[in-house]
Write an enzyme that holds these catalytic residues in place. Sequence first.
Site, PDB file in Angstrom:
ATOM      1  N   PRO A 297      60.936  27.452  24.173  1.00 30.69           N
ATOM      2  CA  PRO A 297      62.374  27.227  24.172  1.00 30.69           C
ATOM      3  C   PRO A 297      63.158  28.492  24.512  1.00 30.69           C
ATOM      4  O   PRO A 297      64.195  28.430  25.181  1.00 30.69           O
ATOM      5  CB  PRO A 297      62.661  26.761  22.739  1.00 30.69           C
ATOM      6  CG  PRO A 297      61.372  26.148  22.284  1.00 30.69           C
ATOM      7  CD  PRO A 297      60.299  26.989  22.916  1.00 30.69           C
ATOM      8  N   TYR A 298      62.675  29.644  24.056  1.00 29.46           N
ATOM      9  CA  TYR A 298      63.318  30.914  24.413  1.00 29.46           C
ATOM     10  C   TYR A 298      63.388  31.068  25.924  1.00 29.46           C
ATOM     11  O   TYR A 298      64.445  31.372  26.495  1.00 29.46           O
ATOM     12  CB  TYR A 298      62.552  32.081  23.792  1.00 29.46           C
ATOM     13  CG  TYR A 298      62.916  33.425  24.384  1.00 29.46           C
ATOM     14  CD1 TYR A 298      64.123  34.040  24.070  1.00 29.46           C
ATOM     15  CD2 TYR A 298      62.054  34.076  25.273  1.00 29.46           C
ATOM     16  CE1 TYR A 298      64.459  35.271  24.615  1.00 29.46           C
ATOM     17  CE2 TYR A 298      62.379  35.306  25.816  1.00 29.46           C
ATOM     18  CZ  TYR A 298      63.579  35.896  25.494  1.00 29.46           C
ATOM     19  OH  TYR A 298      63.919  37.103  26.043  1.00 29.46           O
ATOM     20  N   GLY A 299      62.257  30.857  26.602  1.00 31.82           N
ATOM     21  CA  GLY A 299      62.226  30.979  28.054  1.00 31.82           C
ATOM     22  C   GLY A 299      63.161  30.004  28.741  1.00 31.82           C
ATOM     23  O   GLY A 299      63.781  30.320  29.763  1.00 31.82           O
TER      24      GLY A 299
ATOM     25  N   THR B 241      66.029  28.917  27.559  1.00 30.14           N
ATOM     26  CA  THR B 241      67.411  29.391  27.449  1.00 30.14           C
ATOM     27  C   THR B 241      67.674  30.579  28.366  1.00 30.14           C
ATOM     28  O   THR B 241      68.768  30.703  28.933  1.00 30.14           O
ATOM     29  CB  THR B 241      67.764  29.769  26.004  1.00 30.14           C
ATOM     30  OG1 THR B 241      66.918  30.831  25.534  1.00 30.14           O
ATOM     31  CG2 THR B 241      67.622  28.570  25.080  1.00 30.14           C
ATOM     32  N   LYS B 242      66.688  31.444  28.539  1.00 27.27           N
ATOM     33  CA  LYS B 242      66.886  32.579  29.453  1.00 27.27           C
ATOM     34  C   LYS B 242      67.020  32.096  30.894  1.00 27.27           C
ATOM     35  O   LYS B 242      67.836  32.621  31.661  1.00 27.27           O
ATOM     36  CB  LYS B 242      65.725  33.564  29.326  1.00 27.27           C
ATOM     37  CG  LYS B 242      65.592  34.231  27.971  1.00 27.27           C
ATOM     38  CD  LYS B 242      66.827  35.017  27.589  1.00 27.27           C
ATOM     39  CE  LYS B 242      66.944  36.327  28.360  1.00 27.27           C
ATOM     40  NZ  LYS B 242      68.089  37.146  27.877  1.00 27.27           N
TER      41      LYS B 242
END
Length: 319
Positions: free
Chosen positions: A152-154, A156-157
């Site tokens: 999920p971090y990737g 959003t980036k």
Amino acid sequence: MKALITGIAGFVGSTLALRLLRDGYDVVGVDSLTDYYDTTLKEKNLELLDSGRRGSRLTVLRADLRDLDLRELLVDIDYVFHQAGQPGVRKSWGRDFSFYIESNIDVTQQLLEAARTAPRLKRLVYASSSSVYGDAETYPTSETLRPQPRSPYGVTKLAAEHLCVLYAANFGVPTVSLRYFTVYGPRQRPDMAFTRFLRAIKDDRPITLFGDGEQIRDFTFVDDIVDANIRAAESASLENGAVLNVCGGSSVSVNEVLGIMRDVSGRDVLIDRYEAVAGDVRRTGGDSHQIRQFLGWSPRVQLEEGIARQWAWVLESDG
């Protein structure tokens, strides 16, 4: 020249601010000092900046970007370095994902909206991540390959990066996105691998290692990241909306890194091994052809030198 740095109290943000102040820039920094890790470490970074400033060339706003009048903030800004965001692959799953959306996507969109009318803005540099690639189709990975993040971090980036491209295409906002590959060096966050490893070695504790250690990373020293940011900002010829890899060219396994740390420290390396974590990719490795071509950038700090410099910092630090 006047620069705005979001996330100025963080690892990259504070290192970038030191360089800009040394180069004669006026710097405005914004940081909400979130408690993702010990805020006293961020306070130390701000103290370092304050002790090194010249005259009144540094202004720090302790605030959430969403609570500020961003249009007013950007009125006299020439360069924006958008380093702020919520980091961490492992924490981005589950309930915390909403905070990643707010911190990595919403804030970026609001900053881009304000940038549309900023009268002096020459460049907005966005700190993206190699996490957007996920398990890439080929290595070394070029910017033209399809991103397929595994966390999920990737996601959003990548979403924020797409916003930068859209605002450049539709409104002429002079954005450039830099995809950082595993940044390390002095003042690195305490949750990041090199700091965790080196502090464990210093204290004669076992290192917590997720996976078998054969995962490969492309490690990039923080001073090289800072240099890429400044080159991207000051380039008049770089196309608006450009996306560039910033990679150290040192794609090695984590086990090889531990061997270098053993040699640099002269100490035994104890390891406690655990299962790999969901979202962690097996390999990263960037193609730096485009950034060399457009910005004349190439990494200067080799991995052994960089680890030695981070080890010296760990020995000197209290945290």
